[in-house]
Design a protein around this motif. Structure first.
Motif, PDB file in Angstrom:
ATOM      1  N   THR A 254      35.173  44.137  30.815  1.00  9.19           N
ATOM      2  CA  THR A 254      35.393  44.502  32.216  1.00  9.19           C
ATOM      3  C   THR A 254      36.364  43.491  32.837  1.00  9.19           C
ATOM      4  OG1 THR A 254      33.527  43.150  32.930  1.00  9.19           O
ATOM      5  CG2 THR A 254      33.094  45.506  32.529  1.00  9.19           C
ATOM      6  N   SER A 255      36.883  43.834  34.007  1.00  9.10           N
ATOM      7  CA  SER A 255      37.847  42.958  34.686  1.00  9.10           C
ATOM      8  C   SER A 255      37.215  41.607  35.016  1.00  9.10           C
ATOM      9  CB  SER A 255      38.353  43.644  35.950  1.00  9.10           C
ATOM     10  OG  SER A 255      38.978  44.858  35.591  1.00  9.10           O
ATOM     11  N   GLU A 256      35.898  41.602  35.290  1.00 15.16           N
ATOM     12  CA  GLU A 256      35.218  40.332  35.570  1.00 15.16           C
ATOM     13  C   GLU A 256      35.212  39.441  34.324  1.00 15.16           C
ATOM     14  OE1 GLU A 256      34.241  43.236  36.800  1.00 15.16           O
ATOM     15  OE2 GLU A 256      33.877  42.921  38.945  1.00 15.16           O
ATOM     16  N   ALA A 257      35.029  40.046  33.135  1.00 16.85           N
ATOM     17  CA  ALA A 257      35.022  39.251  31.895  1.00 16.85           C
ATOM     18  C   ALA A 257      36.411  38.679  31.624  1.00 16.85           C
ATOM     19  CB  ALA A 257      34.560  40.118  30.724  1.00 16.85           C
TER      20      ALA A 257
ATOM     21  N   ARG B 183      44.950  50.293  34.772  1.00 17.99           N
ATOM     22  CA  ARG B 183      45.036  50.737  33.379  1.00 17.99           C
ATOM     23  C   ARG B 183      44.513  52.159  33.199  1.00 17.99           C
ATOM     24  NH1 ARG B 183      40.834  46.843  29.879  1.00 17.99           N
ATOM     25  NH2 ARG B 183      38.991  47.204  31.151  1.00 17.99           N
ATOM     26  N   HIS B 184      43.723  52.622  34.173  1.00 23.48           N
ATOM     27  CA  HIS B 184      43.223  53.995  34.115  1.00 23.48           C
ATOM     28  C   HIS B 184      44.367  55.015  34.162  1.00 23.48           C
ATOM     29  CE1 HIS B 184      40.151  57.084  34.604  1.00 23.48           C
ATOM     30  NE2 HIS B 184      40.863  57.608  35.584  1.00 23.48           N
ATOM     31  N   TYR B 185      45.501  54.610  34.734  1.00 21.33           N
ATOM     32  CA  TYR B 185      46.609  55.553  34.947  1.00 21.33           C
ATOM     33  C   TYR B 185      47.801  55.304  34.014  1.00 21.33           C
ATOM     34  CZ  TYR B 185      43.709  56.416  38.961  1.00 21.33           C
ATOM     35  OH  TYR B 185      42.635  56.705  39.755  1.00 21.33           O
ATOM     36  N   GLN B 186      47.601  54.508  32.972  1.00 18.33           N
ATOM     37  CA  GLN B 186      48.638  54.196  31.960  1.00 18.33           C
ATOM     38  C   GLN B 186      50.029  54.002  32.583  1.00 18.33           C
ATOM     39  OE1 GLN B 186      47.052  57.571  30.953  1.00 18.33           O
ATOM     40  NE2 GLN B 186      45.336  56.469  30.083  1.00 18.33           N
ATOM     41  N   PRO B 187      50.193  52.975  33.400  1.00 15.47           N
ATOM     42  CA  PRO B 187      51.474  52.785  34.079  1.00 15.47           C
ATOM     43  C   PRO B 187      52.592  52.328  33.138  1.00 15.47           C
ATOM     44  CG  PRO B 187      50.034  50.931  34.500  1.00 15.47           C
ATOM     45  CD  PRO B 187      49.207  51.950  33.761  1.00 15.47           C
ATOM     46  N   PHE B 188      53.824  52.560  33.576  1.00 19.58           N
ATOM     47  CA  PHE B 188      54.998  52.036  32.874  1.00 19.58           C
ATOM     48  C   PHE B 188      55.241  50.580  33.296  1.00 19.58           C
ATOM     49  CE2 PHE B 188      59.736  51.486  32.787  1.00 19.58           C
ATOM     50  CZ  PHE B 188      59.899  51.539  31.410  1.00 19.58           C
TER      51      PHE B 188
ATOM     52  N   ARG C  30      33.440  51.643  39.473  1.00 16.76           N
ATOM     53  CA  ARG C  30      33.077  52.811  38.646  1.00 16.76           C
ATOM     54  C   ARG C  30      34.148  53.092  37.594  1.00 16.76           C
ATOM     55  NH1 ARG C  30      30.943  54.694  43.582  1.00 16.76           N
ATOM     56  NH2 ARG C  30      32.663  56.088  44.077  1.00 16.76           N
ATOM     57  N   ILE C  31      35.427  53.003  37.998  1.00 19.00           N
ATOM     58  CA  ILE C  31      36.499  53.264  37.029  1.00 19.00           C
ATOM     59  C   ILE C  31      36.473  52.211  35.920  1.00 19.00           C
ATOM     60  CG2 ILE C  31      39.025  53.114  36.764  1.00 19.00           C
ATOM     61  CD1 ILE C  31      39.251  54.881  39.229  1.00 19.00           C
ATOM     62  N   ILE C  32      36.287  50.944  36.297  1.00 14.60           N
ATOM     63  CA  ILE C  32      36.266  49.872  35.286  1.00 14.60           C
ATOM     64  C   ILE C  32      35.092  50.085  34.321  1.00 14.60           C
ATOM     65  CG2 ILE C  32      35.872  47.394  34.950  1.00 14.60           C
ATOM     66  CD1 ILE C  32      37.348  47.002  37.698  1.00 14.60           C
ATOM     67  N   GLN C  33      33.926  50.373  34.862  1.00 15.49           N
ATOM     68  CA  GLN C  33      32.723  50.523  34.015  1.00 15.49           C
ATOM     69  C   GLN C  33      32.795  51.800  33.176  1.00 15.49           C
ATOM     70  OE1 GLN C  33      29.925  48.413  33.817  1.00 15.49           O
ATOM     71  NE2 GLN C  33      30.666  46.901  35.281  1.00 15.49           N
ATOM     72  N   ASP C  34      33.239  52.882  33.780  1.00 14.57           N
ATOM     73  CA  ASP C  34      33.251  54.163  33.064  1.00 14.57           C
ATOM     74  C   ASP C  34      34.335  54.203  31.989  1.00 14.57           C
ATOM     75  OD1 ASP C  34      31.241  54.801  34.776  1.00 14.57           O
ATOM     76  OD2 ASP C  34      32.392  56.232  35.990  1.00 14.57           O
TER      77      ASP C  34
END
Lengths: 254, 462
Positions: free
Chosen positions: B118-121, B316-321, B74-78
Motif C-alpha cells: 500500500t502507499s503507506e508501506a 497508478r489505478h489509471y496507468q498514466p503516461f 479504497r482504490i489503494i486497498q482494492d
C-alpha cells in the motif's frame, strides 16, 4: 509591452548563429519569456545569466517586503491585520493569515456597510508592491461598473498579512452575498507586482477551495488592471445572478 | 505491533501507525505547520527505529484515512495484489528496505512486489532511506509507458516543453515552443498551463500545439493542463489532444477540493482513449506535490510524504503516461528551503517509481522560498541519476505565467550531456535530422528557432 522590463529582457537577446535575426526579434516580442538568449554549449551566455540573477533578487525582495503604512490610506482604505505578527510568520503560517482577532473584527464591522451585494477588499498576500501598482486602476473600475449595474458594493479596506481564505471570515462577518479579494500573487521574475481576484458566493468557513472563481495575472505585464476590472465586474454579476461561484458556476455554464 | 523504543535512556511511545509514520519523516515545514512532525531529532530517530520493526501488514491494516470514508484508500486497498501481499505481509520495513537495495533484487522483482504494497508501506520504506539510498534504489527501477512514443527506456532523459504565456497568446506560446524544440526539449510532452481555464482557450492552445507538432512532424505528445472537465468538454466540442491532465491529491476530501472523483477520472481516460489523438494505451498525465492536502485541510493528521504517496496509489489505478511532482511549487510553508526541497524531490521520485509510475519532477521553487537556481540545478543533477524520467523545460527556467522558476531548456541539454543520457529515440532521430542534437550533445543548429521557418509556418500561430 513597451516598457522597461521588456527592454531589460531584450537586452539579453543574442543573435549569434541565428539564421533570421529579424524573425527572432518578432518571436521575442510575442512573449515576455526568456527566449532568444543564445548558449555556450549547453549553458547560458553571461549576460542572460546575470539578468536572471538580478530579476530573481528583485522578486525575492518583493516577496519579503511590506506595504508602506501610508499606501492604504492614500487609496482611501482603512487597514486591518490578520493574526500574523510579521512577514516571516505570514509566509510559514497560512492558517494564521486567514483569521482576525476580536478587535480587528470589531473594527471591520463598525467601519463597513453591512450586508452589501458585494464586499471587495485588498490584501498584500505574497506581493506587497502589487497593491500600489494595481489597486488605483483596478478597484474604482470594478466598483463603478458594479454600481452602474445597480449592485451594492461594501466599504473597501486593506488587510495586512492577508491570505485568500480571509474571505471565509469576512463573508459571514459582513453578511455579504459575494466576496471579492484582490490579493498579491507570488512574485515572478518579470512581474513582481501581479495580483489575483478570488471571488466567492457566500463564502463560509467550510467552503471548498474550488468554490472560488479566480482571475489571475493582473498587472501591466499580464491582464492590465482596467481590462481585468471589466471582466471581474461581469463575473460578479454572473455569480450574483446564478448564486454560485467557482467550479459549480463553470459546470453550470458548460 | 510494538509502538515504543528506548533511546539514550528516554522511552518514546507512539499512539498510532500514522503518528509513527509522521514522526519518522525527515523535517518539513508542512508537517510542523500541521503539528504532526517529530518534536526533536531524537524523537524522529526513535520513530524510525519503531517504524523499521513494523510489518508490511501493519501498514496495510492502518491506512491514514478510513476505507469506509475515503475513495483514495479504497482504490489503494482494492488494487492490491492479494497473493503478492500475502507473501510479504510479515516482512518488516527494515527487511523491505534491504531487499530493495540488494544487488540481486532486480527492477522486475521490485515492481512485482510493489503491487502488494500500500502507499503507506511505500512511504514507510522511504523514511528509512537516506538520500543516496533513494538514488541508488531509484536508479535500477525501469518503468516504461507508451502514448505516441515510449518513455522510460534505459539511458533516456525526457523533458516536458512548458511554453506558458501570461495570456495564453498562441503566437507567444509558439515562440517559446519553437525555442524549446531548438534545444531538444519536448519529447515527454508539449504541455501548456493555461492562464484562462475555459473550453475555448483550451481548444485554441490545443490547436496551436497540434499545428506545430503536425507541421514539423514531431514524434511527441500534446497537452493543455486545464481542469479535467474543461478538457473533456473541449473533446466533446471536437478538439484533439494526446494527453488528459489532472492534479491529484491523497485523500477524497483533498481530491474534491480539486473537483476530482474516481468516476470522473475513469470517464476522462475512456474519452481520451476513444476520442483523443494518441495511440496509447497510456493517455493520462497527473501532477502532485507534497502539501496540497494540508492546504485544503484534508490531510487527516498524516504527514505530507504519506499523503503524497497516496496520490501515487490513486494515480497508478489509471496507468498514466506521465506523473510529476511539482516539488517546490506549494511554497515555504510546506517545503521550506533547499535541504527540504532536495529531500522532497528524491522522496517523491523514488516513491512514485516504487508505485510503478513513470515519474518526472518539476524541480522548482517560488520566490518566497529561501532558495535559488543553484539549489534547483543541484537537485536536478541528483534526480537525473536517480532515474527520474523527465524534467520541465521552461525558457531559462522562468515561467512567466505560473510565477515560479523551474529547469530551463539549457538545463535539459546540460543534464543529458553530463549524465550521457539521450532524448526518447524517435524524438532524438527527429532532432538529429534537424541538426539540433549531434553526438550526444547540442548540434550545429541548436538554439536557433528561426530555422523551423525553412519548412514553412504552422498556420495562424506564428
Amino acid at each position: 509591452m513597451s516598457d522597461d522590463k521588456l527592454e531589460r529582457t531584450e537586452r539579453a537577446l543574442d543573435f549569434s548563429g541565428i539564421q533570421a535575426p529579424e524573425e527572432l526579434l518578432r518571436m521575442k516580442r510575442a512573449t515576455p519569456a526568456r527566449i532568444g538568449i543564445g548558449h555556450v554549449g549547453a549553458r547560458y551566455k553571461t549576460a542572460a545569466a546575470l539578468r536572471f540573477g538580478a530579476d530573481h533578487a528583485a522578486a525575492n525582495d518583493a516577496a519579503f517586503s511590506e506595504v508602506p503604512e501610508d499606501i492604504p490610506a492614500r487609496l482611501g482604505f482603512f487597514s486591518v491585520q490578520t493574526l500574523c505578527r510579521d512577514k516571516a510568520e505570514m509566509i510559514t503560517r497560512p492558517d494564521l493569515g486567514r483569521y482576525f482577532d476580536e478587535e480587528q473584527k470589531a473594527r471591520i464591522l463598525s467601519s463597513c456597510r453591512y450586508a452589501p451585494d458585494v464586499q471587495i477588499y485588498c490584501g498584500d498576500g505574497l506581493c506587497a508592491p502589487s497593491i500600489a501598482a494595481n489597486i488605483p486602476d483596478l478597484y474604482p473600475a470594478i466598483r463603478d461598473e458594479l454600481v452602474f449595474r445597480g449592485i451594492s458594493v461594501g466599504t473597501p479596506f486593506f488587510v495586512r498579512y492577508c491570505r485568500v481564505n480571509t474571505a471565509r471570515v469576512i463573508g459571514p462577518l459582513l453578511n455579504a452575498e459575494v466576496v471579492c479579494v484582490l490579493i498579491g500573487e507570488r512574485p515572478g521574475l518579470l512581474t513582481s507586482e501581479s495580483m489575483s481576484a478570488y471571488i466567492a458566493y457566500r463564502p463560509h468557513p467550510d467552503m471548498q477551495e474550488n468554490a472560488y472563481t479566480v482571475v489571475s495575472n493582473i498587472s501591466r505585464f499580464g491582464t492590465p488592471p482596467v481590462e481585468a476590472a471589466a471582466y471581474i465586474a461581469s463575473l460578479i454579476g454572473e455569480i450574483l445572478e446564478k448564486k454560485k461561484s467557482g467550479l459549480s458556476l463553470k459546470q453550470n455554464e458548460e | 505491533m510494538i509502538r515504543r523504543t528506548t533511546l539514550l535512556g528516554h522511552t518514546y511511545t507512539f499512539g498510532s501507525v500514522k503518528e509513527i509514520l509522521a514522526k519518522a519523516s525527515e523535517r518539513k515545514s508542512g508537517d510542523q505547520l500541521a503539528g504532526v512532525g517529530a518534536e526533536s531529532d531524537l524523537e524522529r530517530a526513535a520513530a524510525k527505529i519503531v517504524l523499521s520493526d513494523l510489518t508490511v501488514g501493519d501498514l496495510r491494516e492502518n491506512p491514514s484515512v478510513p476505507y469506509e470514508t475515503d475513495f483514495v484508500t479504497r482504490i489503494i486497498q482494492d488494487d492490491l495484489d492479494k497473493d503478492v501481499y500475502e507473501a510479504i505481509r510479515r516482512q518488516t520495513i527494515a527487511e523491505l528496505r534491504e531487499w530493495i537495495l540488494a544487488p540481486e533484487t532486480s527492477s522486475e522483482m521490485i515492481l512485482r512486489v510493489s503491487r502488494g504494497l500500500t502507499s503507506e508501506a511505500i512511504s514507510a520504506v522511504s523514511k528509512l532511506m537516506g538520500n543516496l539510498d533513494l538514488i541508488y534504489a531509484g536508479k535500477k527501477m525501469r518503468i516504461t509507458a507508451t502514448c505516441n512514443t515510449t518513455i522510460g527506456e534505459p539511458g533516456v532523459l525526457a523533458s516536458r516543453l512548458q511554453p506558458n504565456h501570461p495570456t495564453d497568446d498562441p503566437t507567444g506560446i509558439a515562440a517559446s515552443l519553437l525555442e524549446g524544440l531548438s534545444y531538444g526539449v519536448g519529447d515527454a510532452v508539449l504541455g501548456v498551463n493555461p492562464a484562462i481555464d475555459t473550453v475555448d482557450s483550451t481548444l485554441a492552445v490545443w490547436q496551436a500545439l497540434n499545428e506545430i507538432k503536425d507541421r514539423y512532424e514531431i514524434p511527441t505528445q500534446t497537452c493543455v493542463l486545464s481542469h479535467i472537465t474543461t478538457q473533456m468538454n473541449a473533446v466533446l466540442k471536437g478538439g484533439k489532444a494526446d494527453l488528459c491532465f489532472q492534479s491529484l491529491a491523497g485523500s477524497q476530501k483533498a481530491c474534491e477540493a480539486f473537483g476530482v472523483t474516481p468516476d470522473l477520472l475513469a470517464e476522462a481516460k475512456d474519452l481520451f482513449l476513444r476520442e483523443g489523438s494518441a495511440k496509447g494505451p497510456n493517455v493520462m498525465y497527473f501532477e502532485t506535490g507534497q502539501g496540497s492536502e494540508l492546504s485544503s485541510s484534508a490531510h487527516y493528521d498524516a504527514d505530507q510524504v504519506t499523503m503524497e504517496c497516496r496520490c501515487y496509489g490513486l494515480a497508478r489505478h489509471y496507468q498514466p503516461f506521465l506523473v510529476n511532482t511539482v516539488v517546490g511549487f506549494m511554497g515555504p510553508e510546506y517545503v521550506y528551503d533547499a535541504k527540504q526541497l532536495t529531500r522532497a524531490g528524491l522522496e517523491d521520485v523514488f516513491n512514485g517509481h516504487l508505485h510503478g509510475l513513470p515519474m518526472g519532477c518539476d524541480v522548482c521553487y517560488t520566490n518566497h522560498m529561501p532558495t535559488d537556481q543553484n539549489d534547483a540545478e543541484a537537485l536536478a543533477v541528483l534526480l537525473a541519476d536517480a532515474g527520474c524520467h523527465y524534467f520541465m523545460g521552461v525558457p531559462q527556467g522562468d515561467d512567466v505565467m505560473l510565477m515560479y522558476q523551474s529547469t530551463g531548456f539549457h538545463d535539459i541539454a546540460a543534464l543529458r550531456e553530463i549524465t550521457g543520457k539521450r532524448p526518447i529515440r524517435e524524438f532524438e532521430d527527429w532532432l538529429t535530422r534537424r541538426g539540433i542534437w549531434e553526438d550526444g550533445r547540442l548540434g550545429r543548429n541548436a538554439g536557433d528557432p528561426t530555422r523551423f521557418f525553412d519548412d514553412g509556418r504552422p498556420g495562424g500561430t506564428i
